[in-house]
Design a protein around this motif. Structure first.
Motif, PDB file in Angstrom:
ATOM      1  N   GLY A 169       0.791  -1.220   0.000  1.00 15.08           N
ATOM      2  CA  GLY A 169       0.000   0.000   0.000  1.00 15.08           C
ATOM      3  C   GLY A 169       0.827   1.276   0.000  1.00 15.08           C
ATOM      4  O   GLY A 169       0.516   2.235  -0.718  1.00 15.08           O
ATOM      5  N   SER A 170       1.899   1.322   0.782  1.00 17.85           N
ATOM      6  CA  SER A 170       2.700   2.547   0.859  1.00 17.85           C
ATOM      7  C   SER A 170       3.454   2.798  -0.450  1.00 17.85           C
ATOM      8  O   SER A 170       3.588   3.952  -0.880  1.00 17.85           O
ATOM      9  N   ASP A 172       2.423   1.785  -3.399  1.00 20.61           N
ATOM     10  CA  ASP A 172       1.365   2.177  -4.328  1.00 20.61           C
ATOM     11  C   ASP A 172       1.065   3.664  -4.199  1.00 20.61           C
ATOM     12  O   ASP A 172       0.969   4.393  -5.199  1.00 20.61           O
ATOM     13  N   ARG A 173       0.936   4.143  -2.957  1.00 16.72           N
ATOM     14  CA  ARG A 173       0.636   5.559  -2.748  1.00 16.72           C
ATOM     15  C   ARG A 173       1.791   6.446  -3.209  1.00 16.72           C
ATOM     16  O   ARG A 173       1.569   7.507  -3.816  1.00 16.72           O
ATOM     17  N   GLY A 176       1.794   6.443  -7.025  1.00 16.10           N
ATOM     18  CA  GLY A 176       0.623   7.170  -7.510  1.00 16.10           C
ATOM     19  C   GLY A 176       0.738   8.664  -7.295  1.00 16.10           C
ATOM     20  O   GLY A 176       0.393   9.464  -8.178  1.00 16.10           O
ATOM     21  N   ASP A 177       1.219   9.077  -6.122  1.00 13.87           N
ATOM     22  CA  ASP A 177       1.384  10.509  -5.844  1.00 13.87           C
ATOM     23  C   ASP A 177       2.382  11.145  -6.808  1.00 13.87           C
ATOM     24  O   ASP A 177       2.177  12.261  -7.293  1.00 13.87           O
ATOM     25  N   TYR A 186      -2.640   7.531 -13.761  1.00 17.63           N
ATOM     26  CA  TYR A 186      -2.186   6.454 -12.889  1.00 17.63           C
ATOM     27  C   TYR A 186      -3.218   5.332 -12.870  1.00 17.63           C
ATOM     28  O   TYR A 186      -4.391   5.561 -12.540  1.00 17.63           O
ATOM     29  N   ASP A 188      -4.186   2.170 -10.914  1.00 14.61           N
ATOM     30  CA  ASP A 188      -3.948   1.559  -9.609  1.00 14.61           C
ATOM     31  C   ASP A 188      -4.369   0.090  -9.676  1.00 14.61           C
ATOM     32  O   ASP A 188      -5.533  -0.250  -9.468  1.00 14.61           O
TER      33      ASP A 188
END
Length: 237
Positions: A169-170, A172-173, A176-177, A186, A188
């Motif tokens: 998750g981290s 991915d964020r 994405g950011d 992006y 996901d």
């Protein structure tokens, strides 16, 4: 559609390894990317993919360049090429390899794809998240400078099961950011549920890499995303 004239020098350069590379052995599987056919007579648009062993393909699925990059491109009648190397990511690398920016960008820039997908990476799951974000930001800036006419789409890390999706998750964020800050679309893959426990049969015996059918699932989902974003035409019937 942008018409690309490929000179004999470029053809020789590509055949010499500017674009298609033999993937290194990663922690779980190895594969060889099929050479891309680039000739002066072939003016079809090109789909390029930078990524890890998911994009390169493995013996469990997608080996020999038969994975999702080929599937997505051939469904719309495009050429394709990938510089993907197993075990790599925005910062991740195995001995003898380099992360995405150092190991793949120059070869992809030489190919001048019309659309470029940057995929991954699950391999960054053990890396410092801030470092992943910084590397992603630098990579996108590099690609936008070097390929101003190429439409770039970022695909986040592809998880192999539900537990891994939570663990990534981290990363991915962070990816994405960085993509959104760069103004890039992006995709996901975790939020879209490409592979959860419900798709366990589409992941190989190593519990990480997709099977041949798994690559078909990626091609279905990614192809639909790229069409939705307006960067690829709908698949041919």
């Amino acid at each position: 559609m942008r018409i690309v004239t490929v000179t004999a020098a470029v053809v020789l350069a590509v055949l010499a390894g500017l674009l298609v590379v033999k993937t290194r052995t990663d922690d779980h599987a190895a594969a060889e990317v099929r050479p891309v056919s680039i000739t002066a007579a072939d003016t079809r648009p090109m789909l390029g993919v930078i990524g890890d062993s998911f994009a390169a393909g493995t013996a469990l699925g997608g080996a020999g360049g038969q994975g999702f990059p080929m599937m997505v491109a051939e469904r719309v009648g495009w050429r394709w090429g990938t510089t993907a190397i197993g075990g790599t990511g925005y910062v991740a690398q195995l001995p003898g390899t380099l992360p995405y920016d150092g190991g793949q960008v120059d070869r992809m820039v030489a190919a001048r794809p019309d659309v470029l997908v940057v995929e991954g990476s699950q391999n960054d799951g053990r890396a410092d998240v801030a470092a992943v974000g910084r590397a992603a930001t630098a990579l996108y800036a590099h690609l936008r400078r070097a390929l101003p006419r190429t439409r770039i789409v970022v695909v986040g890390p592809v998880a192999s099961n539900s537990a891994q999706a939570a663990a990534l998750g981290s990363v991915d964020r962070a990816v994405g950011d960085a993509a959104r800050a760069a103004g890039l679309p992006y995709v996901d893959a975790i939020a879209e549920g490409w592979f959860t426990d419900a798709q366990a049969a589409l992941i190989g015996e190593d519990h990480i890499h997709p099977t041949w059918t798994g690559h078909q699932r990626i091609a279905d989902l990614l192809g639909a995303d790229l069409t939705r974003l307006g960067v690829l035409p709908p698949a041919r019937v």
